[in-house]
Write a protein that holds these residues in place. Structure first.
Motif, PDB file in Angstrom:
ATOM      1  N   ASP A 163       9.981  -7.436  -1.196  1.00  0.00           N
ATOM      2  CA  ASP A 163       9.120  -6.255  -1.257  1.00  0.00           C
ATOM      3  C   ASP A 163       9.826  -5.142  -2.022  1.00  0.00           C
ATOM      4  O   ASP A 163      11.057  -5.021  -1.985  1.00  0.00           O
ATOM      5  CB  ASP A 163       8.784  -5.760   0.156  1.00  0.00           C
ATOM      6  N   LYS A 164       9.054  -4.320  -2.704  1.00  0.00           N
ATOM      7  CA  LYS A 164       9.615  -3.234  -3.504  1.00  0.00           C
ATOM      8  C   LYS A 164       9.636  -1.928  -2.710  1.00  0.00           C
ATOM      9  O   LYS A 164       8.865  -1.734  -1.763  1.00  0.00           O
ATOM     10  CB  LYS A 164       8.831  -3.042  -4.798  1.00  0.00           C
ATOM     11  N   ILE A 165      10.529  -1.015  -3.119  1.00  0.00           N
ATOM     12  CA  ILE A 165      10.694   0.269  -2.444  1.00  0.00           C
ATOM     13  C   ILE A 165      10.309   1.387  -3.404  1.00  0.00           C
ATOM     14  O   ILE A 165      10.877   1.492  -4.502  1.00  0.00           O
ATOM     15  CB  ILE A 165      12.145   0.481  -1.994  1.00  0.00           C
ATOM     16  N   ILE A 166       9.363   2.218  -2.977  1.00  0.00           N
ATOM     17  CA  ILE A 166       8.972   3.384  -3.763  1.00  0.00           C
ATOM     18  C   ILE A 166       9.382   4.640  -3.007  1.00  0.00           C
ATOM     19  O   ILE A 166       9.102   4.777  -1.811  1.00  0.00           O
ATOM     20  CB  ILE A 166       7.453   3.406  -4.026  1.00  0.00           C
ATOM     21  N   LEU A 167      10.065   5.528  -3.705  1.00  0.00           N
ATOM     22  CA  LEU A 167      10.382   6.854  -3.184  1.00  0.00           C
ATOM     23  C   LEU A 167       9.410   7.818  -3.839  1.00  0.00           C
ATOM     24  O   LEU A 167       9.323   7.871  -5.067  1.00  0.00           O
ATOM     25  CB  LEU A 167      11.827   7.214  -3.514  1.00  0.00           C
ATOM     26  N   THR A 168       8.681   8.590  -3.023  1.00  0.00           N
ATOM     27  CA  THR A 168       7.546   9.334  -3.573  1.00  0.00           C
ATOM     28  C   THR A 168       7.915  10.660  -4.238  1.00  0.00           C
ATOM     29  O   THR A 168       7.069  11.298  -4.860  1.00  0.00           O
ATOM     30  CB  THR A 168       6.499   9.615  -2.480  1.00  0.00           C
ATOM     31  N   SER A 169       9.181  11.102  -4.105  1.00  0.00           N
ATOM     32  CA  SER A 169       9.576  12.355  -4.740  1.00  0.00           C
ATOM     33  C   SER A 169      11.086  12.396  -4.889  1.00  0.00           C
ATOM     34  O   SER A 169      11.793  11.527  -4.382  1.00  0.00           O
ATOM     35  CB  SER A 169       9.101  13.550  -3.910  1.00  0.00           C
ATOM     36  N   ASP A 170      11.571  13.414  -5.592  1.00  0.00           N
ATOM     37  CA  ASP A 170      13.013  13.615  -5.679  1.00  0.00           C
ATOM     38  C   ASP A 170      13.555  14.023  -4.309  1.00  0.00           C
ATOM     39  O   ASP A 170      12.826  14.522  -3.453  1.00  0.00           O
ATOM     40  CB  ASP A 170      13.340  14.675  -6.737  1.00  0.00           C
ATOM     41  N   ILE A 171      14.851  13.802  -4.103  1.00  0.00           N
ATOM     42  CA  ILE A 171      15.431  13.961  -2.774  1.00  0.00           C
ATOM     43  C   ILE A 171      16.339  15.192  -2.654  1.00  0.00           C
ATOM     44  O   ILE A 171      16.774  15.755  -3.654  1.00  0.00           O
ATOM     45  CB  ILE A 171      16.215  12.703  -2.360  1.00  0.00           C
ATOM     46  N   ALA A 268       8.937  14.021   0.885  1.00  0.00           N
ATOM     47  CA  ALA A 268       9.257  12.733   0.274  1.00  0.00           C
ATOM     48  C   ALA A 268       9.119  11.627   1.316  1.00  0.00           C
ATOM     49  O   ALA A 268       9.571  11.769   2.453  1.00  0.00           O
ATOM     50  CB  ALA A 268      10.679  12.733  -0.289  1.00  0.00           C
ATOM     51  N   ALA A 269       8.502  10.538   0.915  1.00  0.00           N
ATOM     52  CA  ALA A 269       8.329   9.385   1.805  1.00  0.00           C
ATOM     53  C   ALA A 269       8.874   8.132   1.140  1.00  0.00           C
ATOM     54  O   ALA A 269       8.873   8.012  -0.096  1.00  0.00           O
ATOM     55  CB  ALA A 269       6.853   9.187   2.156  1.00  0.00           C
ATOM     56  N   LEU A 270       9.329   7.218   1.965  1.00  0.00           N
ATOM     57  CA  LEU A 270       9.757   5.904   1.511  1.00  0.00           C
ATOM     58  C   LEU A 270       8.634   4.921   1.805  1.00  0.00           C
ATOM     59  O   LEU A 270       8.186   4.818   2.948  1.00  0.00           O
ATOM     60  CB  LEU A 270      11.028   5.482   2.239  1.00  0.00           C
ATOM     61  N   LEU A 282       2.621   2.655  -7.782  1.00  0.00           N
ATOM     62  CA  LEU A 282       3.434   3.741  -8.328  1.00  0.00           C
ATOM     63  C   LEU A 282       2.630   4.606  -9.293  1.00  0.00           C
ATOM     64  O   LEU A 282       2.708   5.838  -9.254  1.00  0.00           O
ATOM     65  CB  LEU A 282       4.672   3.175  -9.026  1.00  0.00           C
ATOM     66  N   ALA A 283       1.849   3.988 -10.150  1.00  0.00           N
ATOM     67  CA  ALA A 283       1.032   4.740 -11.107  1.00  0.00           C
ATOM     68  C   ALA A 283       0.046   5.647 -10.381  1.00  0.00           C
ATOM     69  O   ALA A 283      -0.161   6.803 -10.779  1.00  0.00           O
ATOM     70  CB  ALA A 283       0.299   3.784 -12.041  1.00  0.00           C
ATOM     71  N   GLY A 284      -0.567   5.132  -9.317  1.00  0.00           N
ATOM     72  CA  GLY A 284      -1.502   5.946  -8.541  1.00  0.00           C
ATOM     73  C   GLY A 284      -0.810   7.131  -7.890  1.00  0.00           C
ATOM     74  O   GLY A 284      -1.312   8.261  -7.921  1.00  0.00           O
ATOM     75  N   ILE A 285       0.347   6.890  -7.290  1.00  0.00           N
ATOM     76  CA  ILE A 285       1.098   7.953  -6.628  1.00  0.00           C
ATOM     77  C   ILE A 285       1.504   9.040  -7.624  1.00  0.00           C
ATOM     78  O   ILE A 285       1.415  10.239  -7.341  1.00  0.00           O
ATOM     79  CB  ILE A 285       2.342   7.363  -5.926  1.00  0.00           C
ATOM     80  N   LYS A 286       1.946   8.645  -8.811  1.00  0.00           N
ATOM     81  CA  LYS A 286       2.381   9.609  -9.820  1.00  0.00           C
ATOM     82  C   LYS A 286       1.218  10.429 -10.381  1.00  0.00           C
ATOM     83  O   LYS A 286       1.441  11.451 -11.042  1.00  0.00           O
ATOM     84  CB  LYS A 286       3.114   8.876 -10.948  1.00  0.00           C
ATOM     85  N   SER A 287      -0.007  10.004 -10.109  1.00  0.00           N
ATOM     86  CA  SER A 287      -1.169  10.722 -10.619  1.00  0.00           C
ATOM     87  C   SER A 287      -1.538  11.940  -9.771  1.00  0.00           C
ATOM     88  O   SER A 287      -2.365  12.756 -10.183  1.00  0.00           O
ATOM     89  CB  SER A 287      -2.381   9.781 -10.718  1.00  0.00           C
ATOM     90  N   VAL A 288      -0.945  12.050  -8.576  1.00  0.00           N
ATOM     91  CA  VAL A 288      -1.215  13.214  -7.735  1.00  0.00           C
ATOM     92  C   VAL A 288       0.003  14.135  -7.736  1.00  0.00           C
ATOM     93  O   VAL A 288       1.142  13.688  -7.935  1.00  0.00           O
ATOM     94  CB  VAL A 288      -1.594  12.810  -6.291  1.00  0.00           C
ATOM     95  N   THR A 292       4.397  13.304  -8.373  1.00  0.00           N
ATOM     96  CA  THR A 292       4.763  13.364  -9.799  1.00  0.00           C
ATOM     97  C   THR A 292       6.120  12.733 -10.078  1.00  0.00           C
ATOM     98  O   THR A 292       6.313  12.060 -11.103  1.00  0.00           O
ATOM     99  CB  THR A 292       4.774  14.825 -10.281  1.00  0.00           C
ATOM    100  N   ASN A 293       7.082  12.940  -9.183  1.00  0.00           N
ATOM    101  CA  ASN A 293       8.451  12.460  -9.412  1.00  0.00           C
ATOM    102  C   ASN A 293       8.748  11.125  -8.732  1.00  0.00           C
ATOM    103  O   ASN A 293       9.922  10.741  -8.610  1.00  0.00           O
ATOM    104  CB  ASN A 293       9.451  13.516  -8.930  1.00  0.00           C
ATOM    105  N   ALA A 294       7.720  10.428  -8.308  1.00  0.00           N
ATOM    106  CA  ALA A 294       7.913   9.144  -7.604  1.00  0.00           C
ATOM    107  C   ALA A 294       8.596   8.118  -8.502  1.00  0.00           C
ATOM    108  O   ALA A 294       8.478   8.159  -9.726  1.00  0.00           O
ATOM    109  CB  ALA A 294       6.562   8.604  -7.128  1.00  0.00           C
ATOM    110  N   ALA A 295       9.310   7.195  -7.856  1.00  0.00           N
ATOM    111  CA  ALA A 295      10.019   6.159  -8.612  1.00  0.00           C
ATOM    112  C   ALA A 295      10.176   4.903  -7.767  1.00  0.00           C
ATOM    113  O   ALA A 295      10.252   4.961  -6.531  1.00  0.00           O
ATOM    114  CB  ALA A 295      11.395   6.663  -9.045  1.00  0.00           C
ATOM    115  N   LEU A 296      10.217   3.769  -8.452  1.00  0.00           N
ATOM    116  CA  LEU A 296      10.549   2.504  -7.804  1.00  0.00           C
ATOM    117  C   LEU A 296      12.075   2.398  -7.808  1.00  0.00           C
ATOM    118  O   LEU A 296      12.691   2.375  -8.880  1.00  0.00           O
ATOM    119  CB  LEU A 296       9.906   1.343  -8.561  1.00  0.00           C
ATOM    120  N   ILE A 297      12.691   2.357  -6.622  1.00  0.00           N
ATOM    121  CA  ILE A 297      14.151   2.503  -6.552  1.00  0.00           C
ATOM    122  C   ILE A 297      14.892   1.237  -6.113  1.00  0.00           C
ATOM    123  O   ILE A 297      16.129   1.226  -6.101  1.00  0.00           O
ATOM    124  CB  ILE A 297      14.551   3.658  -5.618  1.00  0.00           C
TER     125      ILE A 297
END
Length: 330
Positions: A163-171, A268-270, A282-288, A292-297
């Motif tokens: 499974d992949k991990i997405i961090l929804t914002s900078d920390i 920020a959420a994991l 990830l693309a959907g999350i970055k659209s709100v 904006t700063n979300a990333a697959l980590i």
């Protein structure tokens, strides 16, 4: 005109209490449920419920990007959102030191009311107590929240290796914002808290492909990853290069000796997501705005430890934070 101070009469249940509720509480929190002013609120909810409670003790109570009122509303709503529920109703209770400025209490309540409207929740009940100011400089807030479950996102058993991990914002922004304000640090760029409503992240995705979620508050990213690893018997391999971290925040962490992975966040959420849908999510999350700063980590792995791939290609273990890193931060 001299600013009024809070006295014990405000929490006495008499005229001062009634005036405070009518003139300030109902002004900023007003809705048809709250304005009944009964001993309990009558709620009409269809569907399975998620219920949470929290207390907020941040010092200072006003900080760049927010204040204890906004933080309390968003923090409670976020606990519901990462559980997979749409927040609906909140309680909001104040514990105020005697002698505190009435105008500052009104600012806190106004901010909380604005945040509630933005999060589309109703504050339907609460309480106010005034206590001796001994040792307490600023108000404390206690909340409870209820939401309607859309998809249960706190089930550890669904997490699988790969499974992949997405961090929804900078920390680390919230923690460094609080410490810089508290200590009066003179830095070139003012660091604002990331305090924000996380529900749009889940609404935009329709919850599709999201298997598990947790907001990275006290203890930061390191605490969340280690907690999940302990509960599942699985581990994580995350890439330090991919973790979003502002340069000014990184600099302040290094200057003060903090590991940004262990610093608190409030926006920020994991997310642990299905590998095949990770790019789409990830693309959907970055659209709100909040994403904006979300990333697959990184990804979930079978080895029971949290591992960080460094920029030079090495691997180091990320341990559960120990002790109180920053007191009175949220």
């Amino acid at each position: 005109m001299k600013d009024k101070k809070i006295t014990s009469a405000l929490g006495s249940g008499g005229k001062s209490t009634n005036d405070f509720v009518k003139d300030i509480i109902c002004k900023y929190f007003g809705n048809n449920i709250l304005e009944n002013l009964g001993d309990a609120a009558y709620l009409d909810i269809n569907g399975e419920l998620s219920f949470t409670t929290d207390s907020f003790v941040v010092e200072p109570e006003f900080f760049p990007g927010g204040d204890i009122g906004k933080l309390a509303v968003y923090g409670t709503c976020n606990d519901l959102s990462v559980s997979g529920a749409k927040p609906k109703f909140l309680s909001f209770s104040l514990i105020i030191p005697e002698g505190y400025r009435l105008s500052d209490i009104e600012k806190i309540i106004e901010s909380a009311g604005t945040a509630a409207k933005e999060a589309e929740v109703q504050i339907v009940c609460g309480d106010t107590k005034v206590i001796s100011a001994s040792g307490l400089k600023s108000p404390l807030v206690n909340t409870a929240g209820m939401g309607v479950v859309r998809k249960k996102l706190n089930n550890y058993s669904v997490i699988k290796a790969g499974d992949k991990i997405i961090l929804t914002s900078d920390i680390a922004r919230h923690g460094m914002c609080i410490v810089s304000k508290r200590e009066g640090l003179n830095i070139e760029s003012e660091i604002e808290s990331d305090c924000a409503d996380l529900n749009p992240l889940f609404e935009v995705s329709g919850y599709k492909g999201i298997k598990f979620a947790r907001d990275a508050t006290r203890g930061g990213l390191a605490a969340v990853l280690n907690e999940i690893s302990d509960k599942t018997g699985l581990g994580f391999l995350i890439d330090e290069v991919e973790i979003p971290l502002r340069e000014d925040v990184k600099y302040l962490c290094e200057f003060l000796g903090f590991d940004p992975l262990s610093v608190a966040n409030e926006g920020a959420a994991l997310l642990i997501v299905d590998s095949a849908l990770s790019s789409q999510i990830l693309a959907g999350i970055k659209s709100v705005k909040v994403g904006t700063n979300a990333a697959l980590i990184g990804e979930v792995c079978s080895e029971r430890k949290v591992m960080l791939k460094t920029p030079i290609g090495g691997i180091r273990n990320v341990e559960m934070p120990v002790g109180e890193l920053l007191p009175r931060i949220c």
